[in-house]
Design a protein around this motif. Structure first.
Motif, PDB file in Angstrom:
ATOM      1  N   SER A   2       0.506  -1.023   0.017  1.00 12.62           N
ATOM      2  CA  SER A   2       0.018  -0.334  -0.314  1.00 12.62           C
ATOM      3  C   SER A   2       0.136   1.030  -0.022  1.00 12.62           C
ATOM      4  O   SER A   2       1.928   1.275   0.762  1.00 12.62           O
ATOM      5  CB  SER A   2      -0.624   0.223   1.027  1.00 12.62           C
ATOM      6  N   VAL A   3       0.459   1.922  -0.580  1.00 14.91           N
ATOM      7  CA  VAL A   3       0.658   3.223  -0.500  1.00 14.91           C
ATOM      8  C   VAL A   3      -0.116   4.730  -0.061  1.00 14.91           C
ATOM      9  O   VAL A   3      -1.269   4.259  -0.480  1.00 14.91           O
ATOM     10  CB  VAL A   3       1.416   4.105  -2.100  1.00 14.91           C
ATOM     11  N   ALA A   4       0.421   5.666   0.811  1.00 13.01           N
ATOM     12  CA  ALA A   4      -0.522   5.810   1.452  1.00 13.01           C
ATOM     13  C   ALA A   4       0.035   7.679   1.578  1.00 13.01           C
ATOM     14  O   ALA A   4       1.276   7.891   0.859  1.00 13.01           O
ATOM     15  CB  ALA A   4      -0.475   6.247   3.235  1.00 13.01           C
ATOM     16  N   LYS A   5      -0.658   8.618   1.401  1.00 10.84           N
ATOM     17  CA  LYS A   5      -0.452   9.875   1.457  1.00 10.84           C
ATOM     18  C   LYS A   5      -0.399  10.955   2.051  1.00 10.84           C
ATOM     19  O   LYS A   5      -1.825  10.747   2.918  1.00 10.84           O
ATOM     20  CB  LYS A   5      -0.884  10.695  -0.318  1.00 10.84           C
ATOM     21  N   VAL A  32     -12.132  12.728  -1.915  1.00 16.85           N
ATOM     22  CA  VAL A  32     -10.594  11.798  -1.370  1.00 16.85           C
ATOM     23  C   VAL A  32     -11.049  10.578  -0.979  1.00 16.85           C
ATOM     24  O   VAL A  32     -12.025  10.663   0.651  1.00 16.85           O
ATOM     25  CB  VAL A  32      -9.581  12.731  -0.315  1.00 16.85           C
ATOM     26  N   LYS A  33     -11.216   9.520  -1.309  1.00 18.29           N
ATOM     27  CA  LYS A  33     -11.298   7.961  -0.386  1.00 18.29           C
ATOM     28  C   LYS A  33     -10.082   7.354   0.046  1.00 18.29           C
ATOM     29  O   LYS A  33      -9.451   7.872   0.334  1.00 18.29           O
ATOM     30  CB  LYS A  33     -11.745   7.206  -2.010  1.00 18.29           C
ATOM     31  N   ASN A  34      -9.852   6.636   0.970  1.00 19.93           N
ATOM     32  CA  ASN A  34     -10.074   5.821   1.712  1.00 19.93           C
ATOM     33  C   ASN A  34      -8.640   5.974   2.466  1.00 19.93           C
ATOM     34  O   ASN A  34      -7.389   6.119   2.897  1.00 19.93           O
ATOM     35  CB  ASN A  34      -8.512   4.683   0.654  1.00 19.93           C
ATOM     36  N   THR A  63      -4.540  11.968   6.555  1.00 19.35           N
ATOM     37  CA  THR A  63      -3.794  10.331   5.660  1.00 19.35           C
ATOM     38  C   THR A  63      -4.781   9.614   4.257  1.00 19.35           C
ATOM     39  O   THR A  63      -5.972   8.691   5.512  1.00 19.35           O
ATOM     40  CB  THR A  63      -2.810   9.324   6.852  1.00 19.35           C
ATOM     41  N   VAL A  65      -4.718   6.338   1.886  1.00 21.93           N
ATOM     42  CA  VAL A  65      -4.533   5.444   0.766  1.00 21.93           C
ATOM     43  C   VAL A  65      -4.572   5.665   0.269  1.00 21.93           C
ATOM     44  O   VAL A  65      -5.670   5.786  -0.742  1.00 21.93           O
ATOM     45  CB  VAL A  65      -4.874   3.432   1.375  1.00 21.93           C
ATOM     46  N   VAL A  66      -3.412   5.579  -1.615  1.00 24.25           N
ATOM     47  CA  VAL A  66      -3.330   5.500  -1.989  1.00 24.25           C
ATOM     48  C   VAL A  66      -3.725   4.116  -3.419  1.00 24.25           C
ATOM     49  O   VAL A  66      -3.707   2.946  -3.353  1.00 24.25           O
ATOM     50  CB  VAL A  66      -2.277   6.164  -3.377  1.00 24.25           C
ATOM     51  N   GLU A  67      -4.675   4.498  -4.157  1.00 27.85           N
ATOM     52  CA  GLU A  67      -5.090   2.885  -5.246  1.00 27.85           C
ATOM     53  C   GLU A  67      -4.229   2.570  -5.707  1.00 27.85           C
ATOM     54  O   GLU A  67      -4.253   3.689  -6.625  1.00 27.85           O
ATOM     55  CB  GLU A  67      -7.119   3.259  -5.530  1.00 27.85           C
TER      56      GLU A  67
END
Length: 67
Positions: A2-5, A32-34, A63, A65-67
């Motif tokens: 997973s990548v978080a932003k 913004v999702k997730n 924060t 999570v990038v899909e």
């Protein structure tokens, strides 16, 4: 994997800090999702000339999570 932003934004309320955070999160969640969590990185108050609080302002870091 997973990548978080993390994004940072400001929000305000005349009711209090919790309302400023809640309304800011609600607005960000429209686009913004997730979303995984948030940090209040700064709190500020705006007052009148006699020292009464007129507005609460918060800077938030969110924060997600990038899909």
């Amino acid at each position: 994997m997973s990548v978080a932003k993390v994004i940072e934004f400001s929000s305000s309320s005349t009711k209090g800090v919790e309302d400023a955070v809640q309304s800011g999160l609600k607005k960000v969640a429209e686009t913004v999702k997730n979303i995984q969590g948030a940090w209040v990185s700064e709190t500020k108050v705006i007052t009148d000339s006699s020292g009464h609080i007129k507005e609460w302002r918060v800077n938030l870091r969110i924060t997600f999570v990038v899909e």
